[in-house]
Write an enzyme that holds these catalytic residues in place. Sequence first.
Site, mmCIF file in Angstrom:
data_model
loop_
_atom_site.group_PDB
_atom_site.id
_atom_site.type_symbol
_atom_site.label_atom_id
_atom_site.label_comp_id
_atom_site.label_asym_id
_atom_site.label_seq_id
_atom_site.Cartn_x
_atom_site.Cartn_y
_atom_site.Cartn_z
ATOM 1 N N HIS A 49 12.101 -88.727 50.633
ATOM 2 C CA HIS A 49 11.664 -87.451 51.215
ATOM 3 C C HIS A 49 12.625 -86.323 50.810
ATOM 4 O O HIS A 49 12.200 -85.219 50.462
ATOM 5 C CB HIS A 49 11.646 -87.531 52.745
ATOM 6 C CG HIS A 49 10.637 -88.471 53.333
ATOM 7 N ND1 HIS A 49 10.977 -89.483 54.197
ATOM 8 C CD2 HIS A 49 9.292 -88.540 53.196
ATOM 9 C CE1 HIS A 49 9.883 -90.131 54.572
ATOM 10 N NE2 HIS A 49 8.844 -89.595 53.972
ATOM 11 N N ARG A 80 4.293 -91.243 45.011
ATOM 12 C CA ARG A 80 5.142 -92.250 44.364
ATOM 13 C C ARG A 80 4.411 -93.032 43.287
ATOM 14 O O ARG A 80 5.021 -93.536 42.351
ATOM 15 C CB ARG A 80 5.659 -93.244 45.415
ATOM 16 C CG ARG A 80 6.685 -92.674 46.351
ATOM 17 C CD ARG A 80 6.876 -93.560 47.542
ATOM 18 N NE ARG A 80 5.633 -93.658 48.309
ATOM 19 C CZ ARG A 80 5.528 -94.167 49.521
ATOM 20 N NH1 ARG A 80 6.590 -94.651 50.113
ATOM 21 N NH2 ARG A 80 4.369 -94.197 50.141
#
Length: 165
Positions: free
Chosen positions: A17, A90
């Site tokens: 993050h 991702r």
Amino acid sequence: MRKAVYPGTFDPITLGHVDVIAQVAPLFDELVVAVLHNPSKRPWFDLDERLDMIREAVLPYPHVRVDAFSGLLVDYCRSSGILCVVRGVRNHVDLQNEMAMAQMNRALCEDLVTLFVPTSPEWSFVSSSLVKDVAMHGGDVSRFVTPRVADALAERTGGLAKRHV
Ligand code: PNS
């Protein structure tokens, strides 16, 4: 003023993050990291703990603000004058899920644009869920989270999770 929101559950915030925040923060005058308050999701960490962990993690980024929201993200964006949603991606699974969310949000609020940010490769396998799983089984999570979060995980798992040294 260019404003964007980076929404999520952040239970807890990971270095993946933080990587997204680091990539995006310079592009905006203000980036709001907005934590979903949804007790029915039964998070490990309560809202205040998650907010505190994020505040500490984003200290190096002066234009980043931390906030909480409940209800629809589009309503939060409308009431905050935000037109851009940032989401980290991702892999192709994330992309598929994120596409659906972005398109739903756009259907609910046509002015809202979602910006997909590929995570740096070193974080492509890191998620809050996996970090909690590793911590729960006594593994070392200190490479994936901030020292503060590693400590919180160690506390939560009764010292099983290795603390950052
Ligand atoms: O970190 P997460 O769990 O992937 O974040 C998901 C989040 C919080 C961004 C998403 O669930 C959300 O925006 N929830 C708020 C409710 C909402 O707006 N739902 C419709 C989104 S399509």
